[in-house]
Design an enzyme around this catalytic site. Structure first.
Site, short mmCIF file in Angstrom:
data_model
loop_
_atom_site.label_atom_id
_atom_site.label_comp_id
_atom_site.label_asym_id
_atom_site.label_seq_id
_atom_site.Cartn_x
_atom_site.Cartn_y
_atom_site.Cartn_z
N ARG A 85 0.83 -1.13 0.10
CA ARG A 85 0.01 -0.08 0.01
C ARG A 85 0.83 1.15 0.01
NH1 ARG A 85 -3.90 -2.19 4.67
NH2 ARG A 85 -5.53 -3.54 3.12
N LYS A 191 4.19 -18.04 8.09
CA LYS A 191 3.78 -18.46 9.40
C LYS A 191 3.25 -17.13 10.02
CE LYS A 191 6.44 -18.96 13.40
NZ LYS A 191 6.86 -18.33 14.05
N HIS A 221 10.60 -21.82 7.75
CA HIS A 221 11.99 -21.50 7.46
C HIS A 221 12.89 -22.41 8.02
CE1 HIS A 221 12.36 -19.07 11.19
NE2 HIS A 221 13.62 -19.28 10.95
N LYS A 225 16.84 -24.76 6.53
CA LYS A 225 18.24 -24.79 7.09
C LYS A 225 18.91 -26.09 6.64
CE LYS A 225 16.78 -22.30 11.32
NZ LYS A 225 17.31 -21.18 11.23
N GLU A 259 17.00 -19.16 22.36
CA GLU A 259 17.44 -17.92 21.86
C GLU A 259 18.03 -17.00 23.12
OE1 GLU A 259 15.18 -16.86 18.26
OE2 GLU A 259 13.40 -17.17 19.61
N ASP A 278 4.40 -19.39 18.85
CA ASP A 278 5.38 -19.12 17.93
C ASP A 278 6.39 -20.20 17.43
OD1 ASP A 278 6.74 -16.90 16.76
OD2 ASP A 278 8.47 -16.60 18.19
N HIS A 283 7.90 -24.95 14.19
CA HIS A 283 9.60 -25.16 13.84
C HIS A 283 10.11 -26.40 14.70
CE1 HIS A 283 9.66 -21.39 12.14
NE2 HIS A 283 9.88 -20.53 13.15
N LYS A 379 13.23 -17.18 25.08
CA LYS A 379 13.80 -15.98 24.64
C LYS A 379 14.79 -15.61 25.77
CE LYS A 379 11.03 -14.64 20.87
NZ LYS A 379 12.05 -15.00 19.68
C1 BG6 Z 1 10.53 -17.06 13.88
C2 BG6 Z 1 9.84 -16.64 15.18
O1 BG6 Z 1 9.53 -17.72 13.23
O2 BG6 Z 1 11.57 -18.12 14.28
C3 BG6 Z 1 11.01 -15.89 16.04
O3 BG6 Z 1 8.82 -15.74 14.93
C4 BG6 Z 1 12.28 -16.83 16.46
O4 BG6 Z 1 10.55 -15.27 17.25
C5 BG6 Z 1 12.83 -17.20 15.05
O5 BG6 Z 1 13.25 -15.85 16.76
C6 BG6 Z 1 14.06 -18.09 15.11
O6 BG6 Z 1 14.46 -18.34 13.80
P1 BG6 Z 1 16.06 -18.80 13.66
O7 BG6 Z 1 15.99 -19.14 12.34
O8 BG6 Z 1 16.45 -17.29 13.84
O9 BG6 Z 1 16.51 -19.78 14.60
#
Ligand code: BG6
Length: 531
Positions: A85, A191, A221, A225, A259, A278, A283, A379
């Site tokens: 937009r 996602k 994603h 990897k 993380e 999340d 994942h 986190k």
């Molecule tokens: C994302 C989450 O899908 O994946 C994030 O929304 C997270 O919160 C991230 O930090 C982690 O991905 P990666 O590739 O950095 O391990």
């Protein structure tokens, strides 16, 4: 799976990159064909990105397209239309992206790492970029897109999840997803795919009312990897592991995605989401699927996804008593002070959103009955680590022991996903000397020691696979729903109920309850430091 994914050979080093100082030439030289052995360039296609000004487009999609162009895997007829937009022109969009690509070369936090940008390679991508300012809620504007995409097209929904179904419906009404005259039309959905079982089902229902399942590419994603794909290569490309990969020999499995970063500026997204939604049904379940599914008969998309589905269906819905949640308070991570989650922008001062979750999964099938899978993610933890630890049972008879500890630790295979990439085996070996005394040793394989590193942000394989019509690394509707089904009882128990939310200081390994979850089974988490 794309030829990219399973070439059992050393990869060639990426061509040296030279610094880009200005906008690309008007007629940049197309990258020479540097496609990895066995990989063919993808067919000509228009990639239509909804959310052209978003973070995902800038930080991940553009660098991935740049890398793909560098590998010679894109057809000269490849084009990219960005839709958003935001008032902008094609020239402004190109300028902004060029600046962004340049800024990555000196941004240590960028996913894309390269000392400089190759002007011909970026120019090849850049001259194919076209910006269309449009409101994707406006059917006339969406319909007008049709004239710009005569042949194959991929619609990439890099937008907030609330737009997924409306955009797909709009594309359907505008007749843009009809596959005819040999052209393909595919849609990539990012996602989060739903927020619980009911909403994921509803989203699947609305999407599948417009598209055939084979046109839908639900992206995770983690599956892009290399190290995640290597789990399949390791399990099914060797004879060494698979005979032991069962409850007869394995005591338990731990899957960790720890993380050090906090919620940063994503409070508004994270508040209604939390660590469970999340990370777990997407994942961590994908890692679990790679580790635990039965050997598929082939690597065709449906065979692999059916194998995964059979596993997910065997997961017992998780009772809330097997789930622990925590939220980080103020603390220190890597020597830097971190403020409490509740003080982050967009977060309620009394928020009970979890930033940490640990779960125990049971799999009711022949292979895994009796082997718990412990999953944890959080986190602002003390260490950054994504890995799978497969812990073996002890030998049936202990002939040897460490004379100091009078015991021997169990064998472990550790699949190192990131930041370490490779595989570690922990085992006993005889200490030199006259006594039969054993010590624990580590045998390590590290990608960087064996293979030349190619620039990669993790989306290259996924984009290439979508262009070539290989959905193996994408989630099927039933895979997504099965994962939500497993976690739904926990989500329901936690909804609007703060009981049991434990605070942990930023920089810790998580809440105490997570340690208790394993301690009550006589087990402990693999430490977050080391390896
Ligand atoms: C994302 C989450 O899908 O994946 C994030 O929304 C997270 O919160 C991230 O930090 C982690 O991905 P990666 O590739 O950095 O391990």
């Amino acid at each position: 799976m794309g030829a990219l994914a399973f070439v059992f050979a050393r990869k060639s080093t990426a061509k040296g990159l030279s610094r880009i100082m200005s906008l690309p030439d008007a007629n940049p030289v197309p990258p020479t064909s540097r496609a990895p052995a066995g990989a063919r360039p993808a067919p000509a296609c228009t990639l239509v990105i909804f959310g052209a000004h978003g973070d995902l487009t800038k930080r991940l999609l553009m660098p991935a397209l740049y890398n793909l162009a560098g590998s010679g895997l894109l057809d000269p007829g490849f084009r990219i239309i960005g839709i958003d937009r935001v008032a902008s022109t094609t020239a402004q969009w190109r300028d902004g992206l060029t600046e962004m690509m340049q800024s990555f070369t000196h941004d240590p936090n960028a996913e894309f790492h390269a000392p400089s940008i190759d002007s011909a390679q970026w120019g090849w991508v850049c001259e194919r970029l076209e910006y269309v300012q449009a409101d994707f809620g406006d059917i006339a504007q969406v319909r007008a897109l049709g004239a710009k995409i005569p042949g194959n097209a991929i619609f990439y929904l890099a937008v907030s999840s609330r737009f997924f179904a409306p955009v797909v419906e709009m594309l359907g009404q505008a007749g843009l997803v009809t596959q005819e005259d040999g052209r393909f039309r595919r849609v990539v959905v990012e996602k989060p795919f739903g927020a619980d079982l009911a909403s994921a089902r509803e989203l699947n229902r609305r999407i599948l009312a417009v598209l055939d399942e084979s046109q839908v590419y639900r992206i995770d994603h983690f599956l892009g990897k290399e190290t995640v794909q290597n789990i399949l290569a390791m399990r099914f490309g060797n004879l060494l592991f698979e005979p032991l990969w069962r409850n007869e020999f394995i005591d338990h499995v731990q899957i960790t995605a720890a993380e050090t970063i906090g919620v940063e500026q994503r409070g508004a997204f994270y508040e209604p989401t939390g660590a469970l939604r999340d990370m777990i049904p997407n994942h961590l379940f994908q890692l679990f699927g790679m580790v635990a599914m039965e050997p598929p008969n082939s690597f065709s998309a449906d065979t692999v996804r059916t194998s995964k589905e059979q596993l997910f269906e065997a997961v017992r819905p998780i009772p809330p008593t097997d789930a622990v949640r925590g939220q980080y308070g103020a603390g220190t991570v890597g020597g830097a002070a971190v403020t409490a989650y509740r003080e982050s922008p967009g977060v309620a001062p009394d928020s009970h959103t979890e930033t940490y979750v640990a779960l125990k999964l049971h799999v009711d099938n022949w292979r895994w009955a009796g082997v718990p899978f412990y999953l944890r993610t959080g986190k602002s933890l003390g260490g950054r680590r994504t890995e799978v630890v497969v812990q073996f049972k002890k030998p049936p008879m202990m002939m040897f022991r460490d004379t100091e500890t009078q015991d021997l630790p169990p064998n472990r295979i550790i699949l190192n996903i990131q930041p370490a990439q490779g595989l570690t085996v922990e085992m006993g070996a005889k200490k030199p000397g006259p006594k039969m005394d054993l010590a624990e040793v580590q045998v390590r394989f590290r990608y960087e020691d064996v293979f030349a590193q190619t620039p990669n942000v993790g989306y290259e394989t996924l984009l290439y696979d979508c262009l070539t019509g290989d959905a193996t690394l994408f989630q099927r509707a039933d895979n997504i729903e099965a994962a939500w089904r497993a976690v739904d009882p926990v989500l329901q128990a936690w909804a609007d109920n703060a009981d049991g939310l434990e605070l942990y200081p930023a920089g810790a390994t998580g809440p105490k309850g997570a340690d208790d979850l394993l301690a009550r089974d006589g087990r402990a988490w693999y430490p977050l430091d080391g390896v």
